[in-house]
Motif scaffolding. Structure first.
Motif, PDB file in Angstrom:
ATOM      1  N   PHE A 143       0.884  -1.258  -0.106  1.00 45.13           N
ATOM      2  CA  PHE A 143      -0.040   0.046   0.105  1.00 45.13           C
ATOM      3  C   PHE A 143       1.046   1.455  -0.103  1.00 45.13           C
ATOM      4  N   GLU A 144       0.458   2.527   0.295  1.00 43.51           N
ATOM      5  CA  GLU A 144       0.975   3.631   0.104  1.00 43.51           C
ATOM      6  C   GLU A 144       2.469   3.609   0.941  1.00 43.51           C
ATOM      7  N   THR A 145       2.407   2.823   2.313  1.00 44.81           N
ATOM      8  CA  THR A 145       3.546   3.099   2.801  1.00 44.81           C
ATOM      9  C   THR A 145       4.866   2.517   2.332  1.00 44.81           C
ATOM     10  N   THR A 146       4.877   1.417   1.346  1.00 45.65           N
ATOM     11  CA  THR A 146       5.778   1.097   0.690  1.00 45.65           C
ATOM     12  C   THR A 146       6.099   1.749  -0.569  1.00 45.65           C
ATOM     13  N   THR A 147       5.227   2.453  -1.030  1.00 43.12           N
ATOM     14  CA  THR A 147       5.499   3.124  -2.565  1.00 43.12           C
ATOM     15  C   THR A 147       6.659   4.209  -2.363  1.00 43.12           C
ATOM     16  N   PRO A 148       6.729   5.122  -1.460  1.00 43.15           N
ATOM     17  CA  PRO A 148       7.871   6.202  -1.614  1.00 43.15           C
ATOM     18  C   PRO A 148       9.210   5.207  -1.607  1.00 43.15           C
ATOM     19  N   PRO A 149       9.587   4.480  -0.931  1.00 42.36           N
ATOM     20  CA  PRO A 149      10.918   3.585  -1.129  1.00 42.36           C
ATOM     21  C   PRO A 149      11.026   3.340  -2.441  1.00 42.36           C
ATOM     22  N   THR A 150      10.108   2.609  -3.156  1.00 47.46           N
ATOM     23  CA  THR A 150      10.278   2.308  -4.581  1.00 47.46           C
ATOM     24  C   THR A 150      10.367   3.659  -5.381  1.00 47.46           C
ATOM     25  N   ALA A 151       9.576   4.568  -5.109  1.00 50.69           N
ATOM     26  CA  ALA A 151       9.714   5.795  -5.995  1.00 50.69           C
ATOM     27  C   ALA A 151      11.382   6.401  -5.685  1.00 50.69           C
ATOM     28  N   VAL A 152      11.983   6.420  -4.529  1.00 49.97           N
ATOM     29  CA  VAL A 152      13.470   6.535  -4.148  1.00 49.97           C
ATOM     30  C   VAL A 152      14.160   5.775  -5.161  1.00 49.97           C
ATOM     31  N   ALA A 153      14.195   4.491  -5.194  1.00 48.84           N
ATOM     32  CA  ALA A 153      14.741   3.493  -6.098  1.00 48.84           C
ATOM     33  C   ALA A 153      14.644   3.839  -7.388  1.00 48.84           C
ATOM     34  N   LEU A 154      13.530   4.035  -7.851  1.00 46.70           N
ATOM     35  CA  LEU A 154      13.547   4.536  -9.287  1.00 46.70           C
ATOM     36  C   LEU A 154      14.208   5.723  -9.712  1.00 46.70           C
ATOM     37  N   VAL A 203       1.620   8.571   5.549  1.00 48.73           N
ATOM     38  CA  VAL A 203       2.003   9.131   4.145  1.00 48.73           C
ATOM     39  C   VAL A 203       0.873   9.851   3.574  1.00 48.73           C
ATOM     40  N   ILE A 204      -0.346   9.319   3.263  1.00 49.00           N
ATOM     41  CA  ILE A 204      -1.282  10.099   2.782  1.00 49.00           C
ATOM     42  C   ILE A 204      -2.030  10.896   3.499  1.00 49.00           C
ATOM     43  N   GLY A 205      -1.782  10.874   4.825  1.00 43.27           N
ATOM     44  CA  GLY A 205      -2.772  11.813   5.777  1.00 43.27           C
ATOM     45  C   GLY A 205      -4.182  11.289   6.040  1.00 43.27           C
ATOM     46  N   SER A 206      -4.656  12.012   6.849  1.00 42.16           N
ATOM     47  CA  SER A 206      -6.285  11.507   7.005  1.00 42.16           C
ATOM     48  C   SER A 206      -7.264  12.071   6.240  1.00 42.16           C
ATOM     49  N   GLU A 207      -7.034  12.975   5.478  1.00 40.58           N
ATOM     50  CA  GLU A 207      -8.033  13.724   4.377  1.00 40.58           C
ATOM     51  C   GLU A 207      -8.348  12.842   3.356  1.00 40.58           C
ATOM     52  N   PRO A 208      -7.807  11.909   2.876  1.00 35.79           N
ATOM     53  CA  PRO A 208      -8.559  11.020   1.794  1.00 35.79           C
ATOM     54  C   PRO A 208      -9.456  10.358   2.152  1.00 35.79           C
ATOM     55  N   TYR A 209      -9.660   9.994   3.662  1.00 39.54           N
ATOM     56  CA  TYR A 209     -10.922   9.235   4.042  1.00 39.54           C
ATOM     57  C   TYR A 209     -12.071  10.165   4.425  1.00 39.54           C
ATOM     58  N   GLU A 210     -11.990  11.522   4.193  1.00 35.24           N
ATOM     59  CA  GLU A 210     -13.127  12.525   4.614  1.00 35.24           C
ATOM     60  C   GLU A 210     -14.345  12.167   3.734  1.00 35.24           C
ATOM     61  N   ARG A 211     -14.208  11.707   2.464  1.00 30.64           N
ATOM     62  CA  ARG A 211     -15.333  11.303   1.767  1.00 30.64           C
ATOM     63  C   ARG A 211     -16.230  10.208   2.072  1.00 30.64           C
ATOM     64  N   PHE A 212     -15.636   9.206   2.770  1.00 30.89           N
ATOM     65  CA  PHE A 212     -16.102   8.008   3.352  1.00 30.89           C
ATOM     66  C   PHE A 212     -17.150   8.613   4.510  1.00 30.89           C
ATOM     67  N   ALA A 213     -16.597   9.705   5.183  1.00 26.54           N
ATOM     68  CA  ALA A 213     -17.571   9.968   6.349  1.00 26.54           C
ATOM     69  C   ALA A 213     -18.565  10.862   5.781  1.00 26.54           C
ATOM     70  N   ARG A 214     -18.218  11.607   4.803  1.00 24.42           N
ATOM     71  CA  ARG A 214     -19.220  12.480   4.285  1.00 24.42           C
ATOM     72  C   ARG A 214     -20.427  11.750   3.233  1.00 24.42           C
ATOM     73  N   ASN A 261       2.433  13.118   4.582  1.00 24.60           N
ATOM     74  CA  ASN A 261       4.068  13.403   4.548  1.00 24.60           C
ATOM     75  C   ASN A 261       4.094  13.924   2.929  1.00 24.60           C
ATOM     76  N   LEU A 262       3.952  15.380   2.934  1.00 25.92           N
ATOM     77  CA  LEU A 262       4.160  15.846   1.575  1.00 25.92           C
ATOM     78  C   LEU A 262       5.259  15.725   0.589  1.00 25.92           C
ATOM     79  N   LYS A 263       6.320  15.515   1.055  1.00 21.24           N
ATOM     80  CA  LYS A 263       7.616  15.263   0.417  1.00 21.24           C
ATOM     81  C   LYS A 263       7.656  13.690  -0.303  1.00 21.24           C
ATOM     82  N   ALA A 264       6.832  12.756   0.581  1.00 17.16           N
ATOM     83  CA  ALA A 264       6.755  11.450   0.287  1.00 17.16           C
ATOM     84  C   ALA A 264       5.683  11.461  -0.964  1.00 17.16           C
TER      85      ALA A 264
END
Ligand code: SF4
Length: 386
Positions: A143-154, A203-214, A261-264
């Motif tokens: 999931f989104e946790t392991t994606t930033p290290p793959t991006a760094v490797a690429l 990594v992605i923050g809590s904001e992406p889940y707000e639509r499920f609540a809404r 994490n905006l940098k990631a």
């Protein structure tokens, strides 16, 4: 140990259990889906479900990246190692996940394919640098946790011109899976609230889940992985439900922020783009639920570099992993649990991964007669003594 011991305190757990029992309305049931396999393991390892009143139940979700990868993608990974003679690098859990025809990466390795376990994608880069005459492929899952290290490797591979390195990309997205669980006719199940992922949310923050609540009126509580994190998050969800609220609340404030994490995120956006659709074990084809490499990085994309054979292999008959990953069944509903399927001889992915629900039940519940046992059978699927 700071940040661990204090979240495993027996005394605080007892207090929290009493508070939950007092506040849970006996006139209703609370079905709370813990999205992550890490939560599932905490719930069983520490007996959290047993501390809940009878009308509060945890529903296990699809948040185990090894479990949700469908068999055709595993077949393709084996093909990269065997037919294309590449060095295939992967995390340990993936080695034993059954592919089609009862094969696995471990069996392919035993038969001579060069499949190696790595602890990080940085190790995969080292192997590529040390073997310039060989194609070296990193089997990227998660999931989104392991994606930033793959991006760094690429980005590193591009900078170094590491032309023998590529990535077989299977990175998937949490919010799309939640959407699928809530939204697809015939697949939706009765869930009152979610315990949201903690590491992903760092990594992605809590904001992406707000639509499920809404949009779905489902409370989401971002929950840490220690037992008191899970219990307190359940209490937060129960309070929202009692008050008729549906909001995103963050229990895991020691790590997660609303923006993440905006940098990631920027690094991931530079390297990856959304796939139109991706097949998940249990959830089927989920739109916009996975990533692939952007055009700029196509030279490092194993799916472009190697002609991979399409596979329509399906799950093993009798394995209930798909229904378990949708939250519709529990491991003890599977007739193969503990008989044909064990961690030494896994039939489905949920028994392999350290985050899989079947592995959790095997580790912590297999000696208990479960509430979900088929009538007349014990927990090993055998006829119960009269
Ligand atoms: S016990 Fe094994 S066969 Fe049954 S659902 Fe779990 S992984 Fe699949």
């Amino acid at each position: 140990m700071k940040y661990v011991d204090e979240f495993r305190s027996q005394e605080l757990a007892r207090d929290l259990a009493s508070t939950i029992a007092r506040e849970a309305d006996t006139g209703r049931h609370y079905a709370i889906m813990e999205f992550c396999g890490g939560h599932t393991h905490a719930i069983f390892r520490y007996g959290v479900q047993d501390l809940m009143p009878a009308n509060v139940s945890f529903v296990h979700g699809p948040g185990c990246p090894v479990c949700v990868l469908p068999i055709p993608r595993l077949d393709n990974a084996i093909e990269i190692a065997e037919r294309h003679k590449a060095i295939l690098l992967t995390y340990g859990d993936m080695m034993r996940v059954p592919a089609s025809k009862r094969r696995s990466l471990l069996k392919a390795k035993a038969e001579g394919a060069d499949v190696r376990m790595v602890y990080s994608v940085a190790d995969a880069l080292k192997v590529a640098r040390a073997n310039p005459e060989k194609q070296v492929v990193f089997f990227a899952i998660g999931f989104e946790t392991t994606t930033p290290p793959t991006a760094v490797a690429l980005l590193t591979a591009e900078r170094e011109g590491l032309s023998n390195f590529s990535v077989f990309c299977n990175h998937v997205l949490t919010p799309s899976a939640m959407q699928q669980i809530l939204d697809v006719p015939g697949q939706s199940i009765a869930i009152d609230a979610f315990l949201g992922p903690s590491h992903v949310s760092s990594v992605i923050g809590s904001e992406p889940y707000e639509r499920f609540a809404r949009d779905f009126h489902k409370p989401v509580v971002i929950a840490g992985f220690e037992p008191l994190d899970v219990m307190y998050s359940a209490l937060m969800a129960i309070r929202q439900l009692n008050e008729g609220r549906a909001e995103v609340e963050n229990q895991y404030t020691r790590v997660v922020t609303r923006e993440g994490n905006l940098k990631a995120q920027a690094m991931v956006a530079e390297v990856f783009e959304l796939r139109d659709s991706f097949e998940w074990r249990g959830l089927g084809a989920v739109p916009y639920s996975a990533l692939r490499l952007r055009e700029r990085f196509r030279a490092f994309d194993a799916e472009t570099r190697f002609a991979l054979t399409p596979s329509n292999a399906t799950d093993v008959k009798g394995c209930e992993c798909p229904a378990i990953l949708r939250g519709q069944k529990k491991p003890l509903d599977c007739k193969l649990f503990g008989t044909v399927c064990t961690p030494d001889n896994p039939v489905g992915s949920c028994m392999v991964s350290s985050e899989g629900a079947c592995a959790a039940y095997w580790s912590y519940r297999r000696h208990q007669a479960g509430e979900a046992l088929p009538a007349g059978e014990d927990e090993f699927g055998e006829e119960a003594a009269a």
